[in-house]
Design a protein around this motif. Structure first.
Motif, PDB file in Angstrom:
ATOM      1  N   PRO A  15       0.807  -1.223   0.000  1.00 56.41           N
ATOM      2  CA  PRO A  15       0.000   0.000   0.000  1.00 56.41           C
ATOM      3  C   PRO A  15       0.845   1.280   0.000  1.00 56.41           C
ATOM      4  CG  PRO A  15       0.231  -0.795   2.220  1.00 56.41           C
ATOM      5  CD  PRO A  15       1.019  -1.751   1.359  1.00 56.41           C
ATOM      6  N   LEU A  16       2.192   1.175  -0.080  1.00 55.38           N
ATOM      7  CA  LEU A  16       3.037   2.351   0.029  1.00 55.38           C
ATOM      8  C   LEU A  16       2.788   3.337  -1.104  1.00 55.38           C
ATOM      9  CD1 LEU A  16       5.176   3.588   1.818  1.00 55.38           C
ATOM     10  CD2 LEU A  16       6.924   2.531   0.394  1.00 55.38           C
ATOM     11  N   ALA A  17       2.600   2.839  -2.323  1.00 54.65           N
ATOM     12  CA  ALA A  17       2.350   3.735  -3.451  1.00 54.65           C
ATOM     13  C   ALA A  17       1.052   4.505  -3.240  1.00 54.65           C
ATOM     14  CB  ALA A  17       2.291   2.929  -4.749  1.00 54.65           C
ATOM     15  N   ASP A  18       0.019   3.837  -2.713  1.00 52.53           N
ATOM     16  CA  ASP A  18      -1.244   4.522  -2.444  1.00 52.53           C
ATOM     17  C   ASP A  18      -1.052   5.618  -1.403  1.00 52.53           C
ATOM     18  OD1 ASP A  18      -2.453   2.846  -4.229  1.00 52.53           O
ATOM     19  OD2 ASP A  18      -3.209   1.459  -2.719  1.00 52.53           O
ATOM     20  N   LYS A  19      -0.265   5.307  -0.363  1.00 50.25           N
ATOM     21  CA  LYS A  19      -0.037   6.316   0.676  1.00 50.25           C
ATOM     22  C   LYS A  19       0.744   7.499   0.122  1.00 50.25           C
ATOM     23  CE  LYS A  19      -0.277   3.350   4.761  1.00 50.25           C
ATOM     24  NZ  LYS A  19       0.396   2.919   5.987  1.00 50.25           N
ATOM     25  N   ARG A  20       1.714   7.206  -0.736  1.00 47.95           N
ATOM     26  CA  ARG A  20       2.486   8.298  -1.320  1.00 47.95           C
ATOM     27  C   ARG A  20       1.604   9.180  -2.192  1.00 47.95           C
ATOM     28  NH1 ARG A  20       6.947   7.096  -5.778  1.00 47.95           N
ATOM     29  NH2 ARG A  20       5.020   6.906  -6.965  1.00 47.95           N
ATOM     30  N   GLN A  22      -1.626   9.601  -1.925  1.00 53.52           N
ATOM     31  CA  GLN A  22      -2.528  10.357  -1.055  1.00 53.52           C
ATOM     32  C   GLN A  22      -1.788  11.498  -0.375  1.00 53.52           C
ATOM     33  OE1 GLN A  22      -4.309   8.035   2.058  1.00 53.52           O
ATOM     34  NE2 GLN A  22      -5.587   9.706   2.802  1.00 53.52           N
ATOM     35  N   TYR A  23      -0.536  11.240   0.041  1.00 53.55           N
ATOM     36  CA  TYR A  23       0.273  12.290   0.670  1.00 53.55           C
ATOM     37  C   TYR A  23       0.500  13.446  -0.294  1.00 53.55           C
ATOM     38  CZ  TYR A  23       4.491  14.589   2.428  1.00 53.55           C
ATOM     39  OH  TYR A  23       5.409  15.522   2.850  1.00 53.55           O
ATOM     40  N   LEU A  24       0.840  13.145  -1.549  1.00 50.65           N
ATOM     41  CA  LEU A  24       1.086  14.195  -2.532  1.00 50.65           C
ATOM     42  C   LEU A  24      -0.175  14.999  -2.810  1.00 50.65           C
ATOM     43  CD1 LEU A  24       3.372  12.265  -5.045  1.00 50.65           C
ATOM     44  CD2 LEU A  24       4.056  14.093  -3.492  1.00 50.65           C
ATOM     45  N   ARG A  25      -1.326  14.330  -2.844  1.00 46.48           N
ATOM     46  CA  ARG A  25      -2.573  15.055  -3.064  1.00 46.48           C
ATOM     47  C   ARG A  25      -2.862  16.016  -1.917  1.00 46.48           C
ATOM     48  NH1 ARG A  25      -4.446  10.159  -5.525  1.00 46.48           N
ATOM     49  NH2 ARG A  25      -5.084   9.340  -3.505  1.00 46.48           N
ATOM     50  N   LEU A  26      -2.657  15.566  -0.689  1.00 45.69           N
ATOM     51  CA  LEU A  26      -2.918  16.427   0.470  1.00 45.69           C
ATOM     52  C   LEU A  26      -1.963  17.609   0.503  1.00 45.69           C
ATOM     53  CD1 LEU A  26      -3.521  13.682   3.199  1.00 45.69           C
ATOM     54  CD2 LEU A  26      -5.235  15.102   2.068  1.00 45.69           C
ATOM     55  N   MET A  27      -0.689  17.377   0.172  1.00 39.61           N
ATOM     56  CA  MET A  27       0.267  18.475   0.146  1.00 39.61           C
ATOM     57  C   MET A  27      -0.089  19.477  -0.942  1.00 39.61           C
ATOM     58  SD  MET A  27       2.332  17.990   2.634  1.00 39.61           S
ATOM     59  CE  MET A  27       3.568  19.203   2.209  1.00 39.61           C
ATOM     60  N   ALA A  28      -0.561  18.992  -2.087  1.00 40.09           N
ATOM     61  CA  ALA A  28      -0.956  19.876  -3.176  1.00 40.09           C
ATOM     62  C   ALA A  28      -2.152  20.739  -2.791  1.00 40.09           C
ATOM     63  CB  ALA A  28      -1.276  19.071  -4.430  1.00 40.09           C
ATOM     64  N   CYS A  37       0.814  13.671   7.052  1.00 37.58           N
ATOM     65  CA  CYS A  37       1.331  12.380   7.528  1.00 37.58           C
ATOM     66  C   CYS A  37       0.356  11.715   8.481  1.00 37.58           C
ATOM     67  CB  CYS A  37       2.690  12.583   8.200  1.00 37.58           C
ATOM     68  SG  CYS A  37       4.013  13.025   7.058  1.00 37.58           S
ATOM     69  N   ARG A  38      -0.280  12.503   9.358  1.00 37.17           N
ATOM     70  CA  ARG A  38      -1.281  11.934  10.260  1.00 37.17           C
ATOM     71  C   ARG A  38      -2.466  11.378   9.470  1.00 37.17           C
ATOM     72  NH1 ARG A  38      -0.111  16.528  13.454  1.00 37.17           N
ATOM     73  NH2 ARG A  38      -1.957  17.588  12.603  1.00 37.17           N
ATOM     74  N   TYR A  66      19.083  11.124  -2.810  1.00 29.22           N
ATOM     75  CA  TYR A  66      17.817  10.708  -3.413  1.00 29.22           C
ATOM     76  C   TYR A  66      16.944  11.944  -3.623  1.00 29.22           C
ATOM     77  CZ  TYR A  66      19.193   5.963  -2.176  1.00 29.22           C
ATOM     78  OH  TYR A  66      19.857   4.789  -2.063  1.00 29.22           O
ATOM     79  N   ALA A  67      16.514  12.150  -4.845  1.00 31.46           N
ATOM     80  CA  ALA A  67      15.722  13.329  -5.175  1.00 31.46           C
ATOM     81  C   ALA A  67      14.351  13.253  -4.520  1.00 31.46           C
ATOM     82  CB  ALA A  67      15.569  13.447  -6.698  1.00 31.46           C
ATOM     83  N   PRO A  68      13.724  14.397  -4.261  1.00 35.35           N
ATOM     84  CA  PRO A  68      12.371  14.387  -3.686  1.00 35.35           C
ATOM     85  C   PRO A  68      11.352  13.850  -4.672  1.00 35.35           C
ATOM     86  CG  PRO A  68      13.024  16.613  -4.296  1.00 35.35           C
ATOM     87  CD  PRO A  68      14.248  15.760  -4.446  1.00 35.35           C
ATOM     88  N   ILE A  69      10.255  13.351  -4.136  1.00 38.07           N
ATOM     89  CA  ILE A  69       9.158  12.842  -4.961  1.00 38.07           C
ATOM     90  C   ILE A  69       8.293  14.027  -5.349  1.00 38.07           C
ATOM     91  CG2 ILE A  69       7.127  11.370  -5.008  1.00 38.07           C
ATOM     92  CD1 ILE A  69       8.492   9.645  -2.894  1.00 38.07           C
ATOM     93  N   THR A  70       8.290  14.373  -6.616  1.00 38.64           N
ATOM     94  CA  THR A  70       7.540  15.554  -7.051  1.00 38.64           C
ATOM     95  C   THR A  70       6.425  15.209  -8.014  1.00 38.64           C
ATOM     96  OG1 THR A  70       9.150  15.907  -8.839  1.00 38.64           O
ATOM     97  CG2 THR A  70       9.529  17.083  -6.769  1.00 38.64           C
ATOM     98  N   GLU A  71       6.407  13.984  -8.534  1.00 36.36           N
ATOM     99  CA  GLU A  71       5.378  13.636  -9.498  1.00 36.36           C
ATOM    100  C   GLU A  71       4.013  13.545  -8.821  1.00 36.36           C
ATOM    101  OE1 GLU A  71       8.132  12.019  -9.099  1.00 36.36           O
ATOM    102  OE2 GLU A  71       9.251  12.414 -10.942  1.00 36.36           O
ATOM    103  N   GLN A  72       3.016  14.086  -9.470  1.00 34.36           N
ATOM    104  CA  GLN A  72       1.652  13.999  -8.949  1.00 34.36           C
ATOM    105  C   GLN A  72       1.077  12.620  -9.242  1.00 34.36           C
ATOM    106  OE1 GLN A  72       0.012  16.203  -7.119  1.00 34.36           O
ATOM    107  NE2 GLN A  72       1.862  17.444  -7.109  1.00 34.36           N
ATOM    108  N   PRO A  73       0.220  12.091  -8.418  1.00 31.13           N
ATOM    109  CA  PRO A  73      -0.359  10.774  -8.667  1.00 31.13           C
ATOM    110  C   PRO A  73      -1.130  10.741  -9.979  1.00 31.13           C
ATOM    111  CG  PRO A  73      -1.531  11.931  -6.918  1.00 31.13           C
ATOM    112  CD  PRO A  73      -0.300  12.731  -7.196  1.00 31.13           C
ATOM    113  N   ASP A  74      -0.994   9.633 -10.671  1.00 26.21           N
ATOM    114  CA  ASP A  74      -1.625   9.478 -11.975  1.00 26.21           C
ATOM    115  C   ASP A  74      -3.041   8.949 -11.785  1.00 26.21           C
ATOM    116  OD1 ASP A  74      -2.146   9.247 -14.622  1.00 26.21           O
ATOM    117  OD2 ASP A  74      -0.961   7.410 -14.917  1.00 26.21           O
ATOM    118  N   ASP A  75      -3.928   9.843 -11.400  1.00 27.94           N
ATOM    119  CA  ASP A  75      -5.309   9.422 -11.174  1.00 27.94           C
ATOM    120  C   ASP A  75      -6.239   9.897 -12.274  1.00 27.94           C
ATOM    121  OD1 ASP A  75      -5.310  12.074 -10.724  1.00 27.94           O
ATOM    122  OD2 ASP A  75      -6.177  11.986  -8.709  1.00 27.94           O
ATOM    123  N   GLY A  76      -5.665  10.344 -13.393  1.00 28.87           N
ATOM    124  CA  GLY A  76      -6.477  10.744 -14.527  1.00 28.87           C
ATOM    125  C   GLY A  76      -6.878  12.195 -14.525  1.00 28.87           C
ATOM    126  N   ALA A  77      -6.575  12.951 -13.474  1.00 32.14           N
ATOM    127  CA  ALA A  77      -6.930  14.359 -13.424  1.00 32.14           C
ATOM    128  C   ALA A  77      -5.789  15.134 -12.798  1.00 32.14           C
ATOM    129  CB  ALA A  77      -8.212  14.564 -12.624  1.00 32.14           C
TER     130      ALA A  77
END
Length: 408
Positions: A15-20, A22-28, A37-38, A66-77
């Motif tokens: 589930p790590l990819a899903d959490k990542r 979701q984390y990127l969406r919340l930060m955005a 994180c909570r 290691y570079a930061p994760i900057t890509e937005q999740p590929d959820d179609g939007a």
């Protein structure tokens, strides 16, 4: 009505990819790192590493960045203003059922022109039919942009920038030089921020990221927060220096103090310093049992106990953890505490100057626990009886004594 559905495809190990994602969406959405994180259910340090990258030393002693994760999740939007895959599915279903473009637009809460443009651009050119998943791919390809950037695509431009970085030029200086060197080639005119990003993200920008690439020696961007979002890190956030009364700044009213800690070898010992902004009168705090918030609170209460209220109007400190019990100190003494902005020692200029003078008596890298309360009193007396140019060659002790006599 025929249902057109397709199972969503997962990226990476769950589930790590899903959490990542979701984390990127919340930060955005503007959520803070701790809150995101909570919400996701990960350690705060994990979110920090995802956002800012990390450095590690491998078994051979080599440093790996290691570079930061900057890509937005590929959820179609990518953004709410773009049609999502689910909306395209609805368009296909309603078109198949004979619905008009205006009816579809009303159903989705979109403009009719948006639906008309979507059907015209992304339908199958061979059959003329609108297929949602085919349309989604066509839209993604049309929206995609090169990830390489100007510097990676232009070897001559890259060589020019790298050569000047090796000569210790700053990105801003290089940015101006590009306009002079290539006046008729606007594609080679770059903002200095573009050069910074090419250094911090070499997998995209193509520039080398070494400890000596920038004069600062940084290999990753320093974290910053907007001014309107800054706050102290305590449970009771306290009051920032910008809300301090205006009469504190002109130094005409005595009783406004600045404070800090002078730390000894290995951060194991410390001496508290207080200086009055008007008279430059110094008081030193003896901390023989440690420099925790409780010890500093008690030492401050003891230092201000024998002073009249007219000479204890406020206290300004930095955001060190030793002041996390500032609210208890203020309730007990009636003295408000104001905090400087992070990494802004000049906002306590008198105290910083005093700390520099004290290093003659308490050198860096020494054990400060060996000094007794009597030693601190003697050092403070020596400083307070030294004439100061800023006081027209009067001594802080004389000025402070006159104030005490006036208010009593």
């Amino acid at each position: 009505m025929t249902k057109v559905r397709r199972a969503a495809k997962k990226r990476g190990p769950a589930p790590l990819a899903d959490k990542r994602d979701q984390y990127l969406r919340l930060m955005a959405q503007g959520m803070s790192n701790s809150a995101a994180c909570r919400e996701v259910g990960i350690n705060r340090r994990t979110g920090t590493r995802w956002r800012y990258g990390r450095k590690e030393i491998d078994r051979t002693g080599r440093e790996r960045v290691y570079a930061p994760i900057t890509e937005q999740p590929d959820d179609g939007a990518i953004s709410a203003r773009f049609l999502s895959e689910d909306e395209r599915i609805v368009i296909a279903e309603m078109l198949q059922a004979g619905g008009s473009l205006r009816t579809i637009a009303k159903e989705l809460g979109r403009a009719p022109s948006t639906i008309s443009r979507e059907v015209r651009r992304n339908r199958d050119p061979r059959t003329g039919r609108y297929r949602p998943f085919h349309a989604q791919r066509r839209a993604a390809v049309r929206r995609a942009r090169s990830k390489q950037g100007k510097i990676r695509r232009d070897p001559e431009l890259k060589e020019f920038i790298q050569d000047h970085l090796d000569r210790r030029w700053s990105p801003e200086q290089i940015s101006q030089a590009l306009r002079t060197t290539f006046p008729d080639e606007p594609d080679r005119h770059l903002a200095h921020e573009t050069i910074y990003q090419a250094i911090y993200l070499p997998h995209r920008g193509g520039l080398e990221r070494r400890a000596d690439t920038l004069r600062t020696g940084r290999q990753a961007r320093r974290r910053r927060r907007r001014v309107d979002q800054r706050a102290t890190r305590f449970i009771d956030p306290g009051t920032l220096i910008g809300q301090r009364p205006a009469d504190v700044d002109d130094r005409q009213v005595p009783g406004h103090w600045e404070g800090d800690l002078v730390v000894g070898r290995g951060n194991r010992s410390a001496i508290g310093t207080l200086v009055d902004r008007t008279t430059r009168y110094v008081k030193l705090l003896h901390l023989p049992e440690g420099r925790t918030a409780e010890h500093v609170r008690d030492a401050l209460l003891h230092a201000f106990a024998d002073l009249p209220a007219e000479l204890t109007r406020s206290l300004t400190w930095d955001q060190g953890s030793e002041m996390c019990r500032h609210d208890e100190f203020s309730r007990a003494s009636g003295i408000p505490v104001y905090f400087c902005e992070p990494a802004s020692p000049w906002q306590r200029g008198s105290n910083e100057n005093t700390n520099g003078l004290l290093r003659q008596y308490f050198p860096k890298g020494t054990d400060l626990s060996v000094h007794t309360a009597e030693d601190l009193t003697a050092v403070a007396a020596e400083l307070n009886n030294r004439p100061r140019k800023i006081l027209d060659w009067q001594t802080p002790a004389d000025l402070f004594a006159k104030l005490v006599a006036t208010v009593e």
